[in-house]
Design a protein around this motif. Structure first.
Motif, PDB file in Angstrom:
ATOM      1  N   UNK A 118      10.286  -1.550 -29.296  1.00  0.00           N
ATOM      2  CA  UNK A 118       8.855  -1.541 -29.646  1.00  0.00           C
ATOM      3  C   UNK A 118       8.090  -0.382 -29.009  1.00  0.00           C
ATOM      4  N   UNK A 119       8.469   0.007 -27.790  1.00  0.00           N
ATOM      5  CA  UNK A 119       7.691   1.042 -27.095  1.00  0.00           C
ATOM      6  C   UNK A 119       8.157   2.455 -27.424  1.00  0.00           C
ATOM      7  N   UNK A 120       9.491   2.647 -27.526  1.00  0.00           N
ATOM      8  CA  UNK A 120       9.972   4.017 -27.739  1.00  0.00           C
ATOM      9  C   UNK A 120      10.948   4.137 -28.907  1.00  0.00           C
ATOM     10  N   UNK A 121      11.082   3.078 -29.700  1.00  0.00           N
ATOM     11  CA  UNK A 121      11.934   3.132 -30.887  1.00  0.00           C
ATOM     12  C   UNK A 121      13.401   3.366 -30.587  1.00  0.00           C
ATOM     13  N   UNK A 201      24.567  11.138 -14.939  1.00  0.00           N
ATOM     14  CA  UNK A 201      23.794  10.833 -16.150  1.00  0.00           C
ATOM     15  C   UNK A 201      24.059  11.828 -17.283  1.00  0.00           C
ATOM     16  N   UNK A 202      24.901  12.820 -17.030  1.00  0.00           N
ATOM     17  CA  UNK A 202      25.173  13.812 -18.085  1.00  0.00           C
ATOM     18  C   UNK A 202      25.728  13.123 -19.334  1.00  0.00           C
ATOM     19  N   UNK A 203      25.201  13.473 -20.473  1.00  0.00           N
ATOM     20  CA  UNK A 203      25.712  12.930 -21.734  1.00  0.00           C
ATOM     21  C   UNK A 203      25.179  11.547 -22.077  1.00  0.00           C
ATOM     22  N   UNK A 204      24.247  11.027 -21.270  1.00  0.00           N
ATOM     23  CA  UNK A 204      23.708   9.681 -21.552  1.00  0.00           C
ATOM     24  C   UNK A 204      22.565   9.749 -22.568  1.00  0.00           C
ATOM     25  N   UNK A 205      22.404   8.636 -23.307  1.00  0.00           N
ATOM     26  CA  UNK A 205      21.272   8.495 -24.231  1.00  0.00           C
ATOM     27  C   UNK A 205      20.163   7.671 -23.598  1.00  0.00           C
ATOM     28  N   UNK A 206      20.550   6.829 -22.622  1.00  0.00           N
ATOM     29  CA  UNK A 206      19.565   5.987 -21.930  1.00  0.00           C
ATOM     30  C   UNK A 206      19.936   5.940 -20.452  1.00  0.00           C
ATOM     31  N   UNK A 230      19.993  15.064 -26.240  1.00  0.00           N
ATOM     32  CA  UNK A 230      18.645  15.227 -26.792  1.00  0.00           C
ATOM     33  C   UNK A 230      18.238  13.901 -27.430  1.00  0.00           C
ATOM     34  N   UNK A 231      16.973  13.569 -27.338  1.00  0.00           N
ATOM     35  CA  UNK A 231      16.494  12.281 -27.852  1.00  0.00           C
ATOM     36  C   UNK A 231      16.708  11.141 -26.878  1.00  0.00           C
ATOM     37  N   UNK A 232      17.157  11.462 -25.660  1.00  0.00           N
ATOM     38  CA  UNK A 232      17.416  10.404 -24.681  1.00  0.00           C
ATOM     39  C   UNK A 232      16.114   9.764 -24.193  1.00  0.00           C
ATOM     40  N   UNK A 233      16.254   8.538 -23.705  1.00  0.00           N
ATOM     41  CA  UNK A 233      15.128   7.802 -23.131  1.00  0.00           C
ATOM     42  C   UNK A 233      15.413   7.557 -21.657  1.00  0.00           C
ATOM     43  N   UNK A 253      10.530  16.968 -18.491  1.00  0.00           N
ATOM     44  CA  UNK A 253      11.650  17.526 -19.262  1.00  0.00           C
ATOM     45  C   UNK A 253      11.550  17.147 -20.745  1.00  0.00           C
ATOM     46  N   UNK A 254      10.445  16.525 -21.126  1.00  0.00           N
ATOM     47  CA  UNK A 254      10.163  16.137 -22.517  1.00  0.00           C
ATOM     48  C   UNK A 254      11.052  15.018 -23.055  1.00  0.00           C
ATOM     49  N   UNK A 255      11.584  14.195 -22.171  1.00  0.00           N
ATOM     50  CA  UNK A 255      12.287  12.998 -22.645  1.00  0.00           C
ATOM     51  C   UNK A 255      11.282  11.868 -22.845  1.00  0.00           C
ATOM     52  N   UNK A 256      11.603  10.956 -23.756  1.00  0.00           N
ATOM     53  CA  UNK A 256      10.751   9.771 -23.935  1.00  0.00           C
ATOM     54  C   UNK A 256      10.891   8.890 -22.697  1.00  0.00           C
TER      55      UNK A 256
END
Ligand code: NAP
Length: 300
Positions: A118-121, A201-206, A230-233, A253-256
């Motif tokens: 809900x907060x960051x899709x 944390x390298x290569x993580x999405x979350x 890219x697109x990680x939260x 760093x422009x991450x959500x």
């Protein structure tokens, strides 16, 4: 709020309870939803008081209660039924009085996953997750994350034995759908040390912090975020402060970013819906919490 003989009462059992944000969040929700409910904090001392307090949910015809420290485990023996998620996690934070039967739930992990959407899709399925911490909050969050079928989860804890034990416990107790999903997830433990902080944390999405690092006077979780996909939260369940150093770095760093208040609100929203059957007004709940915390703006 006007309380009458028709008002349904819910509350929270804990010790202490004076610091809890839940009364403000839930009462704001009832008001916004136009429901004749009221939420009251009850200080329940450890020991025999928990048994009589739980029995009083029936005696006083309360609709339900939240359970907080130190009663989340102890309350389980006084309930008629415990849902599978809460049983696997080994703790109950929400009780519902269903026509005289007390049912226990754990909404922390469910709220966590719901608030990610809900907060960051962010959908967990197929994603690579790095989780710092293996304490009480981590148990519920890990169970909920694993239930969603991520590609992998690394549980990194200062005391690695705790992370290992948590993973083993879930694997050994896995049943039904959870067992099926877990079979396809690569779950590993790691020590939350300098080497892990540099590259773990390298290569993580979350990346999610479930430790108390970053909370008020504690040092930050200083994990390198530059190697995230890219697109990680980046998510932090600490909500005091709301913008932890970890989240500030992620934002730079422009991450959500996903903050601890989002989880707190969402776990409360699950409880609200169990008690009332109505959809929780999460915006009103968040506004009330932010006003109480003195937060300016409405960052998500
Ligand atoms: P807990 O059971 O005491 O667990 C604490 C965790 O933090 C453990 O993994 C512990 O590692 C780690 N830790 C503590 N100090 C550390 C340090 N100096 N360096 C590295 N790791 C450290 O606590 P909890 O109940 O899980 O709560 C954890 C945090 O989540 C708290 O800040 C709490 O306020 C927050 N929380 C937020 C929500 C929400 O709704 N947003 C809900 C619940 C909790 P060891 O095992 O090695 O000691």
């Amino acid at each position: 709020m006007i309380i009458t003989g028709r008002t349904r009462i819910v509350g929270i059992f804990g010790d202490p309870v004076h610091h809890s944000l839940s009364p403000v969040i839930q009462n704001a929700a009832f008001e916004a939803a136009g429901l004749d409910f009221a939420y009251v904090p009850f200080r329940v001392h450890p020991g025999d008081d928990l048994k009589s307090a739980t029995e009083s949910v029936l005696a006083l015809n309360l609709r339900g209660v939240n359970i907080t420290i130190p009663h989340k485990v102890g309350v389980m023996e006084y309930l008629d039924e415990i849902d599978p998620h809460a049983r696997a996690v080994g703790a109950v934070n929400t009780v519902v009085n269903e026509n005289g039967e007390l049912k226990g739930y754990n909404t922390d992990g469910l709220g966590y996953v719901r608030s990610l959407v809900e907060s960051v899709g962010f959908e967990v399925k197929g994603k690579r997750v790095v989780m710092a911490g293996a304490g009480g909050a981590a148990r519920s969050i890990l169970y909920a994350l694993l239930s969603e079928g991520p590609a992998s989860v690394v549980v990194a804890n200062r005391s690695v034995d705790k992370a290992r034990k948590l993973i083993e416990e879930f694997a050994e107790g896995a049943e039904g759908e959870f067992a099926k999903t877990l079979g396809s997830v690569e779950v590993t433990s790691a020590t939350l040390d300098t080497a892990f902080l540099a590259t773990g944390a390298d290569g993580a999405d979350l990346v999610v912090n479930t430790t108390s690092l970053g909370m008020d006077s504690n040092p930050p979780l200083d994990i390198t975020l530059s190697g995230l996909n890219s697109g990680a939260v980046v998510s932090d369940i600490v909500y005091s402060p709301l913008e932890t150093p970890l989240l500030a770095t992620a934002r730079a760093l422009s991450f959500a970013v996903h903050d601890g208040l989002s989880m707190l609100i969402a776990q409360g929203a699950v409880g609200f819906e169990l008690w009332t059957g109505a959809k929780a007004p999460v915006d009103a709940m968040r506004q009330a919490a932010e006003a109480l915390l003195g937060v300016v703006g409405n960052r998500r």
